[in-house]
Structure formats: C-alpha cells, structure tokens
Design an enzyme around this catalytic site. Structure first.
Site, short mmCIF file in Angstrom:
data_model
loop_
_atom_site.label_atom_id
_atom_site.label_comp_id
_atom_site.label_asym_id
_atom_site.label_seq_id
_atom_site.Cartn_x
_atom_site.Cartn_y
_atom_site.Cartn_z
N ARG A 134 4.77 10.29 -4.55
CA ARG A 134 3.62 10.06 -5.42
C ARG A 134 2.55 11.13 -5.23
O ARG A 134 1.97 11.62 -6.21
CB ARG A 134 3.03 8.67 -5.17
N GLU B 142 2.91 14.22 -4.24
CA GLU B 142 3.36 15.47 -4.84
C GLU B 142 3.26 15.42 -6.35
O GLU B 142 2.87 16.41 -7.00
CB GLU B 142 4.80 15.74 -4.41
N ASP C 132 14.44 13.64 2.47
CA ASP C 132 15.75 14.26 2.58
C ASP C 132 16.86 13.23 2.44
O ASP C 132 17.89 13.48 1.80
CB ASP C 132 15.89 14.96 3.94
#
Length: 476
Positions: free
Chosen positions: A200, A202, A268
């Site tokens: 969020r 980013e 990741d």
C-alpha cells in the site's frame, strides 16, 4: 449444480521460473547481550552464530526453490567473498545461478546484529549500481527466457532493473508472463507487464495518499488501466491482499497471519508463491489465495525466510472447508472459497428441531452454489423470538446436527435477533429463505443486492414445522 471442490494441491515442480533483479546477501550475527560497553552506551553482543541468507531477488528465487519449482536467477554482484557466499547458497538450493560479477561494485550486503530475537542494528554495504553502456542482462535474459515459463522481476531500486522495458518486451514477445515487485515512483517503466505487486505504501507513493478505501480502489484501478496490466495485486499488511483485474469485481483476501514476528521478505514470498502457482497452471484468484496463505506463514518467522511446500499445503488445507465456525473464521473461509471461484449461498434460522422440511430446504439451497452457510440464532435470540420455553435444543446441539448434513458446509452462530450484520459481512452470492417470507422481509437482502448478489425464496414442504412437532409432542 454445485461444482466439485476437491482439488489436489498444485504440482509446483512443473513451474519453470526465471527471476531477475537486485541480488543481496542478508548476513546475521547473533549472540547474547549481558552488559553495556564501557566505551559507549551500547550493548555488547558476544557473537556466537553467523548466518548468510540470499536476499532481495535471491530470496524470491529461494522461496520458489523451497516450493519445489525449477528456478533460474540472473543479476549483478560484486567480485568478492559475499558473492561467493551468495552463489554457494543459491546453488545449494538447486537454483540455476547465472551471476554477472562486476569488480567495480561490492555485492549488496545487509548485516544485521541480533540478540534475544531482536535486531539491534543493520549495517548496509553497497554502492550505486550504475548500468553499463553494454549491459549484458537484456541479451542474456532474452536467451534464458526460452527455457522457462514465466519471468519475475524483483526490483529493490538498486540499479539492476533501472530500465526494465526491454526485459518486459522480450518476455511478452515470447508469450511469457511477467510479474514485477516494483519500487520507486516511476511505474510507467513497468508498462505492459502481466501483474505488479506493490504494497500500500509503495502504491500511495505513486497515486497519492488515500484517506479512504474507495479512493485507493479507484486510483489503483486507474493505474492498472494506464499501465495496461492484466492485474494489480496490492499487499495491505494486516488487511491481507487486494486483487484488481479488468471486468472483474475487486477481490480482497483477509490476512492469514496468526502472529506477526518479522515482515522481512514477506513481499518476496507473495510474488514467489504467486509465480509458482501460475507456473503450475493455477488460475489467478486461487494463486492469490495461496500467496496470501504463504505470507501469513512467513511473517511468523525471523528474518528473510521461506515457506516449504509441505508448510503451505498444510496451512492452505487447514482452512475449515466444513464444520462449525465463528464469524472471523467464516469470513476467512469464504474469502478463500471466493478465490477458488466458488459461489456462496447463505441462509439462517433457529433450526430447533431438525425435520424433513429443513433437510429438503437445505438441499435445495445447496444446489444454488458451491458452499452453503447456515447462520443459527443463539439461545438468547431464540427465546426473544419464540418465547421463554424455546429453544428445545441448545445452540451447540443444533449446530452439530446441521453440520452433519451433507448439504451444509459451514454453520455459524449469531447473537442478534436477525443475522443482518453477519450477512452484510459475508456478502453471499445468494441469500435464501423459506417461501413464507416476502423478499422485503428478508434480513440482509439489501446488502446482498447492493453487492451484486441475489435473494431467493424456496418452497417449504407443507405441514412440516418445528412448532407443529412441539405441539404434537405436548398433545395440542
């Protein structure tokens, strides 16, 4: 007609994934702290354990390997000891490692000093990774793409993916999907990718701060359209994941985390699990459900970590696919079922003495979708509705009998006089009541219709009712 929901866990060994991006080495020095340094007001750590773990794009590759995928990785490192350690660990995980070593930069290394499961300090060793005029990555990647099914670009804004456009173009020209974990404010360079996975914060760095969820949704949809993405998956931290696609309603999956211990590397794990599932032939929404489940597992671990296929399978199938659930567990089960494209049907009642009419009614209701939820009045609400002498059977017994029916998937209690609040949270695709109700009398109908669902009434078997049975038993 209800569809079968018995599906085997994905065979991730089928997935052939190429990961490219910013490679890092995560280094951990761990020990006890028992005193303060006489030189400065800082703890003295007696280091008794040193561990190196692949980080950044390398952690994405490690996550894929842990799931059993066939993995290749490409990226830039220094020509140093840290690169040797990173390559050794990647190769030990059976990852096809194709590093471009440069003598002019160090391998990006994050050194964390730990004590009592707490991070005391992090030391970063890195230098700007200025792209070379004759950058070999695009050419090498275009060739390597012939050996894989899907490309993951893991951008940590260190320079490896400063110009991802030719990489995206190469993959799409070969018909390969491109998943990107983005960084920075310039998302235009990711145009044409299959899917982006920003968190969020980013996303808001690109579209602006969003004070309301509706604003976030509108701006995210607009960004997806502008970038010509097939989908946009926003990670929302403790609120789970939000999936946006063209011509589809937004799908939000609540978090599966039971305890958040360390969020390092959670992004990741999300993109790795998503890539693994798509590479194994799983449809996008269910792939997102698997990724959400994996994220919930990895945040319960310390540092950059991975989730094994066994862990994920156990946790994913641990969703209660049948039985008695409280409201929170019900919402989680419904979200996972929706990610599997299942149609949710819901009804409610007291079900004090289960009889033939109830059984026939619930069988009809189940035929309207894949999952049938039965919301049951608790004992106090039954007394308020039916009188002081009811219920005949207490809540636990009523729910247990309902859960034993083949047509019923989930049974959930509610305390209010009507289940409206619960229905408005669940938002079933179909809300069902018996034919003795008029549509405007059905609690929760407005919420269901507003969400695009339908409200149905079903015919009841004549002469069958709990009131008649109780009357007959009492000789009335």
């Amino acid at each position: 007609m209800s569809r079968s929901t018995s599906r085997p866990f994905p065979d991730f060994s089928r997935a052939r994934i190429l990961v490219a991006g910013d490679l890092m080495l995560d280094r951990y020095w761990t020990g006890q702290t028992e005193r303060i340094s006489p030189e400065a007001p800082v703890p003295v750590v007696h280091v008794d354990h040193i561990e190196d773990r692949p980080g950044g794009a390398a952690n994405v590759a490690l996550n894929l390997s842990a799931l059993g995928c066939q993995v290749m990785i490409m990226g830039v490192t220094g020509a140093d000891e840290a690169a040797d350690s990173l390559e050794a660990r990647l190769r030990a995980a059976a990852i096809d490692t194709r590093l471009h070593r440069r003598a002019d930069v160090p391998t990006i290394t994050k050194l964390r000093v730990m004590s009592h499961h707490q991070q005391l300090i992090r030391l970063d060793f890195e230098a700007p990774l200025t792209p070379l005029a004759d950058d070999p990555l695009p050419g090498r990647l275009a060739t390597a793409l012939r050996e894989v099914d899907l490309l993951v670009l893991s951008d940590y804004a260190k320079g490896t993916l400063a110009h991802p456009e030719p990489l995206i173009a190469s993959a799409r020209a070969q018909g390969k999907r491109v998943l990107i974990d983005p960084k920075g404010r310039d998302y235009a360079r990711y145009r044409g990718a299959t899917l982006l996975t920003p968190n969020r914060a980013e996303l808001e760095a690109v579209v602006g701060h969003c004070t309301q969820d509706l604003v976030l949704l509108e701006r995210a949809q607009r960004l997806r359209q502008e970038l010509e993405l097939d989908a946009l998956l926003v990670t929302l931290g403790e609120r789970g994941l939000l999936l946006l696609r063209p011509d589809c309603a937004p799908l939000q999956l609540p978090t599966r985390a039971r305890e958040v211990f360390d969020v390092t590397g959670a992004g990741d794990t999300v993109i790795a699990t998503l890539a693994a599932a798509l590479g194994a032939g799983i449809e996008l929404t269910e792939a997102c459900a698997l990724a959400n489940c994996a994220a919930g597992l990895v945040v319960g671990k310390l540092g950059t970590a991975t989730v094994s296929q066994h862990e994920l399978a156990t946790a994913y199938h641990g969703v209660a696919w049948h039985g008695l659930l409280d409201p929170a567990a019900l919402l989680e089960a419904v979200a996972t079922a929706r990610a599997r494209n299942e149609r949710i049907v819901m009804t409610n009642g007291c079900f004090d003495i289960l009889h033939e009419g109830h059984v026939a009614y619930l069988q009809q209701a189940k035929q309207l979708g894949d999952r049938l939820i039965v919301a049951v009045n608790d004992d106090d609400s039954v007394r308020r509705l039916k009188g002081a002498e009811r219920p005949i059977n207490p809540l636990a017994q009523r729910m247990a009998v309902l859960a034993g029916l083949a047509s019923v998937d989930w049974v959930c209690p509610f305390r209010d006089d009507t289940p409206e609040a619960l229905i408005c949270e669940v938002k079933p695709d179909v809300l069902v009541k018996g034919g003795d109700y008029r549509p405007e009398e059905i609690a929760g109908a407005a919420c269901v219709r507003a969400n695009g669902g339908e409200v149905r009434t079903l015919d009841l078997l004549p002469g069958r009712s709990t009131t008649r049975i109780i009357g007959a038993l009492r000789g009335r």
